[in-house]
Design a protein around this motif. Sequence first.
Motif, PDB file in Angstrom:
ATOM      1  N   ILE A 252      46.365  42.733  44.917  1.00 39.32           N
ATOM      2  CA  ILE A 252      46.720  43.916  46.629  1.00 39.32           C
ATOM      3  C   ILE A 252      47.724  45.104  46.023  1.00 39.32           C
ATOM      4  CG2 ILE A 252      48.287  42.951  48.181  1.00 39.32           C
ATOM      5  CD1 ILE A 252      46.394  40.631  47.869  1.00 39.32           C
ATOM      6  N   PRO A 253      49.162  44.898  44.714  1.00 40.93           N
ATOM      7  CA  PRO A 253      49.752  45.529  44.871  1.00 40.93           C
ATOM      8  C   PRO A 253      49.295  47.224  44.720  1.00 40.93           C
ATOM      9  CG  PRO A 253      50.626  43.873  43.980  1.00 40.93           C
ATOM     10  CD  PRO A 253      48.779  43.325  44.508  1.00 40.93           C
ATOM     11  N   SER A 254      48.513  47.205  43.820  1.00 42.24           N
ATOM     12  CA  SER A 254      48.130  48.882  43.580  1.00 42.24           C
ATOM     13  C   SER A 254      46.820  48.498  45.558  1.00 42.24           C
ATOM     14  CB  SER A 254      46.545  49.119  43.202  1.00 42.24           C
ATOM     15  OG  SER A 254      46.355  49.854  42.253  1.00 42.24           O
ATOM     16  N   SER A 255      45.829  48.346  45.899  1.00 44.87           N
ATOM     17  CA  SER A 255      45.164  48.945  47.457  1.00 44.87           C
ATOM     18  C   SER A 255      46.883  49.265  48.355  1.00 44.87           C
ATOM     19  CB  SER A 255      45.109  46.978  47.631  1.00 44.87           C
ATOM     20  OG  SER A 255      43.646  46.466  46.842  1.00 44.87           O
ATOM     21  N   VAL A 256      47.632  47.829  48.539  1.00 41.65           N
ATOM     22  CA  VAL A 256      48.814  48.636  49.675  1.00 41.65           C
ATOM     23  C   VAL A 256      49.558  50.114  49.012  1.00 41.65           C
ATOM     24  CG1 VAL A 256      50.973  48.099  50.493  1.00 41.65           C
ATOM     25  CG2 VAL A 256      49.467  46.140  49.997  1.00 41.65           C
ATOM     26  N   ALA A 257      49.359  50.216  47.678  1.00 42.46           N
ATOM     27  CA  ALA A 257      50.018  51.553  47.143  1.00 42.46           C
ATOM     28  C   ALA A 257      49.070  52.454  47.356  1.00 42.46           C
ATOM     29  CB  ALA A 257      50.766  51.168  45.522  1.00 42.46           C
ATOM     30  N   GLN A 258      47.865  52.258  47.482  1.00 42.24           N
ATOM     31  CA  GLN A 258      46.528  53.276  47.823  1.00 42.24           C
ATOM     32  C   GLN A 258      46.587  53.375  49.340  1.00 42.24           C
ATOM     33  OE1 GLN A 258      43.052  51.990  46.561  1.00 42.24           O
ATOM     34  NE2 GLN A 258      41.351  53.806  46.835  1.00 42.24           N
ATOM     35  N   MET A 259      46.697  52.272  49.785  1.00 38.25           N
ATOM     36  CA  MET A 259      46.581  52.852  51.736  1.00 38.25           C
ATOM     37  C   MET A 259      48.637  53.817  52.133  1.00 38.25           C
ATOM     38  SD  MET A 259      45.830  48.810  52.891  1.00 38.25           S
ATOM     39  CE  MET A 259      45.958  48.966  54.415  1.00 38.25           C
TER      40      MET A 259
ATOM     41  N   GLY B 181      49.836  49.550  37.524  1.00 33.27           N
ATOM     42  CA  GLY B 181      49.277  48.620  37.193  1.00 33.27           C
ATOM     43  C   GLY B 181      47.767  47.747  37.315  1.00 33.27           C
ATOM     44  N   LEU B 182      47.391  46.942  37.763  1.00 34.48           N
ATOM     45  CA  LEU B 182      46.122  46.550  37.534  1.00 34.48           C
ATOM     46  C   LEU B 182      45.391  47.652  38.998  1.00 34.48           C
ATOM     47  CD1 LEU B 182      45.836  42.532  37.967  1.00 34.48           C
ATOM     48  CD2 LEU B 182      45.119  44.909  35.983  1.00 34.48           C
ATOM     49  N   PRO B 183      44.524  47.686  38.796  1.00 39.66           N
ATOM     50  CA  PRO B 183      43.365  48.897  39.964  1.00 39.66           C
ATOM     51  C   PRO B 183      43.272  48.380  41.316  1.00 39.66           C
ATOM     52  CG  PRO B 183      41.903  47.743  38.421  1.00 39.66           C
ATOM     53  CD  PRO B 183      43.148  47.400  37.782  1.00 39.66           C
ATOM     54  N   ALA B 184      43.421  48.630  42.436  1.00 41.69           N
ATOM     55  CA  ALA B 184      43.280  48.044  43.470  1.00 41.69           C
ATOM     56  C   ALA B 184      42.039  47.368  42.885  1.00 41.69           C
ATOM     57  CB  ALA B 184      43.039  49.417  43.968  1.00 41.69           C
ATOM     58  N   LEU B 185      41.638  46.464  44.249  1.00 40.44           N
ATOM     59  CA  LEU B 185      40.144  46.065  45.159  1.00 40.44           C
ATOM     60  C   LEU B 185      39.495  47.017  45.211  1.00 40.44           C
ATOM     61  CD1 LEU B 185      42.447  44.137  47.817  1.00 40.44           C
ATOM     62  CD2 LEU B 185      41.410  42.995  45.746  1.00 40.44           C
ATOM     63  N   GLN B 186      38.220  46.227  44.703  1.00 41.21           N
ATOM     64  CA  GLN B 186      36.990  46.848  44.797  1.00 41.21           C
ATOM     65  C   GLN B 186      36.690  46.338  45.505  1.00 41.21           C
ATOM     66  OE1 GLN B 186      35.047  44.760  41.639  1.00 41.21           O
ATOM     67  NE2 GLN B 186      36.153  45.284  39.965  1.00 41.21           N
ATOM     68  N   GLU B 187      35.459  47.059  46.005  1.00 41.05           N
ATOM     69  CA  GLU B 187      34.507  47.269  47.350  1.00 41.05           C
ATOM     70  C   GLU B 187      33.955  46.049  47.475  1.00 41.05           C
ATOM     71  OE1 GLU B 187      34.638  49.469  49.655  1.00 41.05           O
ATOM     72  OE2 GLU B 187      35.481  50.810  48.915  1.00 41.05           O
ATOM     73  N   PRO B 188      33.669  45.392  48.617  1.00 42.84           N
ATOM     74  CA  PRO B 188      34.211  45.891  50.036  1.00 42.84           C
ATOM     75  C   PRO B 188      35.078  45.272  50.297  1.00 42.84           C
ATOM     76  CG  PRO B 188      32.389  43.946  49.646  1.00 42.84           C
ATOM     77  CD  PRO B 188      32.150  44.003  48.468  1.00 42.84           C
TER      78      PRO B 188
END
Length: 72
Positions: free
Chosen positions: A25-32, A39-46
């Motif tokens: 989740i942290p990487s997904s928020v940073a991406q947004m 760190g770890l990659p963002a959440l995968q699709e979907p």
Amino acid sequence: MSTFLDNFPQTFQKPLYAGQSIANIPSSVAQMLNVPFEGLPALQEPLSGIADIEVERVLLLVIDDLGWILLE
């Protein structure tokens, strides 16, 4: 000999730390927010479909009471 994990239901699924867990989740928020993150990659699709939405702020409330690694 029985272990703690033997008591889990058959439908229990181990967390997928390679892109589908709370740890991503942290990487997904940073991406947004278009900010760099190591760190770890963002959440995968979907699961990462919300990453395409333009945002200025993110409120993330995480309540995680149980770590899989502690059970192993």
